[in-house]
Design a protein around this motif. Structure first.
Motif, mmCIF file in Angstrom:
data_model
loop_
_atom_site.group_PDB
_atom_site.id
_atom_site.type_symbol
_atom_site.label_atom_id
_atom_site.label_comp_id
_atom_site.label_asym_id
_atom_site.label_seq_id
_atom_site.Cartn_x
_atom_site.Cartn_y
_atom_site.Cartn_z
ATOM 1 N N SER A 7 71.097 32.765 -64.355
ATOM 2 C CA SER A 7 72.274 33.065 -65.175
ATOM 3 C C SER A 7 72.053 34.407 -65.862
ATOM 4 O O SER A 7 70.930 34.917 -65.883
ATOM 5 C CB SER A 7 72.528 31.969 -66.208
ATOM 6 N N GLY A 8 73.133 34.955 -66.407
ATOM 7 C CA GLY A 8 73.011 36.167 -67.200
ATOM 8 C C GLY A 8 73.455 37.439 -66.514
ATOM 9 O O GLY A 8 73.439 38.512 -67.132
ATOM 10 N N GLY A 9 73.848 37.361 -65.266
ATOM 11 C CA GLY A 9 74.316 38.558 -64.593
ATOM 12 C C GLY A 9 75.670 38.997 -65.111
ATOM 13 O O GLY A 9 76.318 38.304 -65.887
ATOM 14 N N GLY A 10 76.070 40.194 -64.690
ATOM 15 C CA GLY A 10 77.376 40.703 -65.112
ATOM 16 C C GLY A 10 77.450 42.200 -64.985
ATOM 17 O O GLY A 10 76.628 42.824 -64.299
ATOM 18 N N LEU A 11 78.427 42.756 -65.669
ATOM 19 C CA LEU A 11 78.659 44.197 -65.661
ATOM 20 C C LEU A 11 78.019 44.820 -66.894
ATOM 21 O O LEU A 11 78.231 44.331 -68.009
ATOM 22 C CB LEU A 11 80.157 44.484 -65.646
ATOM 23 N N VAL A 12 77.263 45.879 -66.692
ATOM 24 C CA VAL A 12 76.627 46.585 -67.794
ATOM 25 C C VAL A 12 76.775 48.079 -67.561
ATOM 26 O O VAL A 12 76.757 48.541 -66.421
ATOM 27 C CB VAL A 12 75.144 46.177 -67.927
ATOM 28 N N GLN A 13 76.948 48.825 -68.627
ATOM 29 C CA GLN A 13 77.087 50.269 -68.525
ATOM 30 C C GLN A 13 75.718 50.923 -68.311
ATOM 31 O O GLN A 13 74.694 50.375 -68.732
ATOM 32 C CB GLN A 13 77.738 50.831 -69.783
ATOM 33 N N GLY A 16 72.518 50.603 -70.585
ATOM 34 C CA GLY A 16 72.606 49.338 -71.301
ATOM 35 C C GLY A 16 71.500 48.377 -70.932
ATOM 36 O O GLY A 16 70.618 48.676 -70.125
ATOM 37 N N SER A 17 71.569 47.194 -71.560
ATOM 38 C CA SER A 17 70.542 46.178 -71.355
ATOM 39 C C SER A 17 71.172 44.870 -70.907
ATOM 40 O O SER A 17 72.332 44.581 -71.207
ATOM 41 C CB SER A 17 69.761 45.946 -72.657
ATOM 42 N N LEU A 18 70.356 44.083 -70.203
ATOM 43 C CA LEU A 18 70.807 42.791 -69.706
ATOM 44 C C LEU A 18 69.585 41.905 -69.543
ATOM 45 O O LEU A 18 68.516 42.381 -69.131
ATOM 46 C CB LEU A 18 71.509 42.962 -68.354
ATOM 47 N N THR A 19 69.738 40.632 -69.876
ATOM 48 C CA THR A 19 68.653 39.679 -69.679
ATOM 49 C C THR A 19 69.098 38.584 -68.718
ATOM 50 O O THR A 19 70.103 37.918 -68.965
ATOM 51 C CB THR A 19 68.210 39.044 -71.004
ATOM 52 N N GLN A 86 69.505 50.485 -68.013
ATOM 53 C CA GLN A 86 69.966 50.181 -66.663
ATOM 54 C C GLN A 86 70.566 51.413 -65.992
ATOM 55 O O GLN A 86 71.216 52.252 -66.644
ATOM 56 C CB GLN A 86 71.006 49.061 -66.715
ATOM 57 N N LYS A 87 70.344 51.485 -64.670
ATOM 58 C CA LYS A 87 70.834 52.606 -63.873
ATOM 59 C C LYS A 87 71.763 52.057 -62.779
ATOM 60 O O LYS A 87 71.621 50.898 -62.367
ATOM 61 C CB LYS A 87 69.656 53.330 -63.224
ATOM 62 N N PRO A 88 72.672 52.872 -62.272
ATOM 63 C CA PRO A 88 73.559 52.396 -61.197
ATOM 64 C C PRO A 88 72.793 51.849 -60.001
ATOM 65 O O PRO A 88 73.262 50.904 -59.345
ATOM 66 C CB PRO A 88 74.357 53.650 -60.837
ATOM 67 N N GLU A 89 71.625 52.407 -59.724
ATOM 68 C CA GLU A 89 70.834 51.930 -58.582
ATOM 69 C C GLU A 89 70.198 50.556 -58.818
ATOM 70 O O GLU A 89 69.588 49.999 -57.912
ATOM 71 C CB GLU A 89 69.747 52.949 -58.199
ATOM 72 N N ASP A 90 70.339 50.027 -60.016
ATOM 73 C CA ASP A 90 69.887 48.659 -60.292
ATOM 74 C C ASP A 90 70.930 47.622 -59.861
ATOM 75 O O ASP A 90 70.668 46.416 -59.932
ATOM 76 C CB ASP A 90 69.598 48.478 -61.782
ATOM 77 N N THR A 91 72.098 48.084 -59.455
ATOM 78 C CA THR A 91 73.145 47.176 -59.007
ATOM 79 C C THR A 91 72.683 46.402 -57.777
ATOM 80 O O THR A 91 72.264 46.989 -56.773
ATOM 81 C CB THR A 91 74.423 47.963 -58.668
ATOM 82 N N ALA A 92 72.739 45.069 -57.882
ATOM 83 C CA ALA A 92 72.252 44.216 -56.798
ATOM 84 C C ALA A 92 72.499 42.760 -57.170
ATOM 85 O O ALA A 92 72.857 42.455 -58.318
ATOM 86 C CB ALA A 92 70.759 44.436 -56.565
ATOM 87 N N VAL A 93 72.268 41.887 -56.205
ATOM 88 C CA VAL A 93 72.183 40.461 -56.505
ATOM 89 C C VAL A 93 70.720 40.179 -56.818
ATOM 90 O O VAL A 93 69.829 40.544 -56.056
ATOM 91 C CB VAL A 93 72.651 39.606 -55.317
ATOM 92 N N TYR A 94 70.495 39.547 -57.956
ATOM 93 C CA TYR A 94 69.143 39.250 -58.411
ATOM 94 C C TYR A 94 68.839 37.770 -58.184
ATOM 95 O O TYR A 94 69.650 36.896 -58.527
ATOM 96 C CB TYR A 94 68.993 39.599 -59.889
ATOM 97 N N GLN A 119 74.847 38.277 -59.722
ATOM 98 C CA GLN A 119 75.218 39.679 -59.495
ATOM 99 C C GLN A 119 75.024 40.495 -60.772
ATOM 100 O O GLN A 119 75.457 40.088 -61.855
ATOM 101 C CB GLN A 119 76.677 39.766 -59.061
ATOM 102 N N VAL A 120 74.393 41.646 -60.621
ATOM 103 C CA VAL A 120 74.273 42.621 -61.698
ATOM 104 C C VAL A 120 74.916 43.914 -61.202
ATOM 105 O O VAL A 120 74.541 44.436 -60.152
ATOM 106 C CB VAL A 120 72.804 42.870 -62.091
ATOM 107 N N THR A 121 75.874 44.403 -61.970
ATOM 108 C CA THR A 121 76.553 45.648 -61.621
ATOM 109 C C THR A 121 76.405 46.628 -62.768
ATOM 110 O O THR A 121 76.761 46.305 -63.908
ATOM 111 C CB THR A 121 78.036 45.409 -61.322
ATOM 112 N N VAL A 122 75.852 47.790 -62.470
ATOM 113 C CA VAL A 122 75.673 48.825 -63.485
ATOM 114 C C VAL A 122 76.668 49.939 -63.182
ATOM 115 O O VAL A 122 76.548 50.654 -62.199
ATOM 116 C CB VAL A 122 74.243 49.373 -63.484
ATOM 117 N N SER A 123 77.651 50.044 -64.054
ATOM 118 C CA SER A 123 78.723 50.999 -63.811
ATOM 119 C C SER A 123 79.452 51.299 -65.111
ATOM 120 O O SER A 123 79.552 50.433 -65.991
ATOM 121 C CB SER A 123 79.717 50.447 -62.783
ATOM 122 N N SER A 124 79.969 52.521 -65.201
ATOM 123 C CA SER A 124 80.774 52.882 -66.366
ATOM 124 C C SER A 124 82.251 52.641 -66.077
ATOM 125 O O SER A 124 83.093 52.888 -66.940
ATOM 126 C CB SER A 124 80.522 54.335 -66.734
#
Length: 124
Positions: A7-13, A16-19, A86-94, A119-124
């Motif tokens: 759990s905990g995935g989502g959209l982050v700029q 930003g940070s995500l756990t 977080q960087k855009p290249e971190d976008t992936a399914v974890y 899913q983790v998506t890093v995008s503005s």
């Protein structure tokens, strides 16, 4: 057998940070090393971080070193992945994964059990 639920995935700029959290069921959780993997579109699944059964030894991929922390709580049967800057290249399914044994030698083996992914998506 260890059953895993992320759990905990989502959209982050960017920046930003995500756990991410992984809840495990099964009696063997505290005896096995755990890992977080990720798979981006068109790429192979890669190991992001791993931790031994007791938590004493941790491994991080070079691409995330210094930005990611893996931690486990054997009393709660959980393993978390804190991701900062977080960087855009971190976008992936974890994916959360359980190895076949507890020591650091298992980090290079194929895990026995996998979660369904988040899913983790890093995008503005």
């Amino acid at each position: 057998q260890v059953q895993l639920l992320e759990s905990g995935g989502g959209l982050v700029q960017p920046g930003g940070s995500l756990t991410l959290s992984c809840a495990a069921s099964g009696r063997t959780f505290r005896s096995v090393a755990m890992g977080w993997f990720r798979q981006a579109p068109g790429k192979e699944r890669e190991l992001v971080a791993a931790i031994t059964n007791g938590g004493a030894t941790k491994h991080y991929a070079d691409s995330v070193k210094g930005r990611v922390t893996i931690a486990r709580d054997n009393a709660k049967n959980t393993v978390n992945l804190q991701m900062n800057n977080q960087k855009p290249e971190d976008t992936a399914v974890y994916y959360c994964a359980a190895y076949g044994g507890g020591g650091p030698g298992y980090f290079t083996t194929t895990p026995r059990n996998w979660g369904q992914g988040t899913q983790v998506t890093v995008s503005s």
